[in-house]
Design an enzyme around this catalytic site. Structure first.
Site, short mmCIF file in Angstrom:
data_model
loop_
_atom_site.label_atom_id
_atom_site.label_comp_id
_atom_site.label_asym_id
_atom_site.label_seq_id
_atom_site.Cartn_x
_atom_site.Cartn_y
_atom_site.Cartn_z
N ARG A 97 60.23 129.88 68.73
CA ARG A 97 61.36 129.34 69.49
C ARG A 97 62.14 128.37 68.63
O ARG A 97 61.60 127.71 67.75
CB ARG A 97 60.84 128.58 70.72
CG ARG A 97 60.26 129.48 71.77
CD ARG A 97 61.30 130.10 72.66
NE ARG A 97 61.96 129.06 73.44
CZ ARG A 97 63.26 129.04 73.68
NH1 ARG A 97 64.07 129.94 73.21
NH2 ARG A 97 63.78 128.08 74.39
N TYR A 152 63.72 122.83 66.21
CA TYR A 152 64.73 122.21 67.07
C TYR A 152 65.58 121.30 66.20
O TYR A 152 65.05 120.37 65.58
CB TYR A 152 64.05 121.46 68.23
CG TYR A 152 63.42 122.43 69.19
CD1 TYR A 152 64.09 122.83 70.33
CD2 TYR A 152 62.19 123.02 68.90
CE1 TYR A 152 63.54 123.77 71.19
CE2 TYR A 152 61.63 123.96 69.75
CZ TYR A 152 62.32 124.33 70.89
OH TYR A 152 61.78 125.27 71.73
N CYS A 191 71.64 138.88 74.10
CA CYS A 191 72.09 137.55 74.52
C CYS A 191 71.95 137.41 76.03
O CYS A 191 72.17 138.37 76.77
CB CYS A 191 73.57 137.34 74.16
SG CYS A 191 73.92 137.31 72.41
N ARG A 216 74.11 139.72 63.44
CA ARG A 216 74.42 141.00 62.79
C ARG A 216 75.29 140.76 61.55
O ARG A 216 75.07 141.39 60.51
CB ARG A 216 75.12 141.94 63.76
CG ARG A 216 74.15 142.65 64.68
CD ARG A 216 74.77 143.83 65.41
NE ARG A 216 75.77 143.45 66.39
CZ ARG A 216 75.53 142.96 67.61
NH1 ARG A 216 74.29 142.76 67.98
NH2 ARG A 216 76.49 142.68 68.43
N GLU A 255 72.05 130.83 79.57
CA GLU A 255 71.02 129.83 79.83
C GLU A 255 71.18 129.34 81.28
O GLU A 255 72.28 129.28 81.81
CB GLU A 255 71.20 128.66 78.86
CG GLU A 255 70.12 127.63 78.92
CD GLU A 255 68.77 128.12 78.43
OE1 GLU A 255 67.76 127.68 79.01
OE2 GLU A 255 68.72 128.93 77.48
N ARG A 294 62.24 119.08 72.48
CA ARG A 294 60.83 119.14 72.09
C ARG A 294 60.48 117.93 71.24
O ARG A 294 60.25 118.03 70.05
CB ARG A 294 60.53 120.44 71.33
CG ARG A 294 60.58 121.70 72.14
CD ARG A 294 59.49 121.78 73.21
NE ARG A 294 58.15 121.59 72.72
CZ ARG A 294 57.34 122.58 72.34
NH1 ARG A 294 57.73 123.83 72.43
NH2 ARG A 294 56.14 122.30 71.91
#
Length: 120
Positions: free
Chosen positions: A7, A107, A74, A63, A77, A115
Site C-alpha cells: 500500500r 506514505y 481506478c 501506463r 475513494e 500511517r
C-alpha cells in the site's frame, strides 16, 4: 511464493494532469524501490483518489511511465468527513517470497498522517 499487497499514498499538490502524473510516478517509484519489486512479479495495481482529484487517471499515468503489461484499475475513494483531501492511493499486488512483516508500505508528503505507525 505468496501473493502480497503493498500500500501507498501521497498527497497531490493540485488537481492537474501534470501534478497527478508526478505524484503517481513518485509514489510508484518509491514503492518499487523500497520493496525491490520485479515488474514481472506484479499481478495488478489499484488506484484511488479523493473526490477533489479528477483531472487525470493515475492508471493512465502508470501506463505512460511504462506499466503496460500490468492490469490497472481506478476507483473513487470514499468521502469521509475530515479525511485527508487531495490524496492518491495505490495498492500493488505482487508475487513475492517476502512475509507481510517485510513489506514496506509507503506514505509520502501529507499522506504520512494516514500511517503514523510507519517510519520512513
Amino acid at each position: 511464493m505468496a501473493v502480497r499487497a503493498i500500500r501507498g499514498a501521497i498527497s497531490v499538490e493540485s488537481n492537474t494532469k501534470e501534478k497527478i502524473f508526478e505524484a503517481t510516478n513518485e509514489l510508484l517509484a518509491e514503492m518499487v524501490k523500497r520493496n525491490d519489486i520485479n515488474r514481472e512479479d506484479m499481478i495488478a495495481m489499484f488506484f484511488t483518489m479523493t473526490k477533489d482529484l479528477n483531472a487525470y487517471y493515475p492508471a493512465a499515468a502508470a501506463r505512460e511511465i511504462g506499466y503496460t503489461d500490468v492490469p490497472l484499475v481506478c476507483y473513487a475513494e470514499l468521502e469521509i468527513e475530515n479525511s485527508l483531501r487531495m490524496c492518491l492511493r495505490i495498492m500493488i499486488q505482487v508475487n513475492t517470497e517476502k512475509t507481510n512483516a517485510q513489506i514496506k508500505h509507503v506514505y509520502l508528503k501529507d499522506a504520512k498522517v494516514l500511517r503514523k505507525d510507519l517510519a520512513d
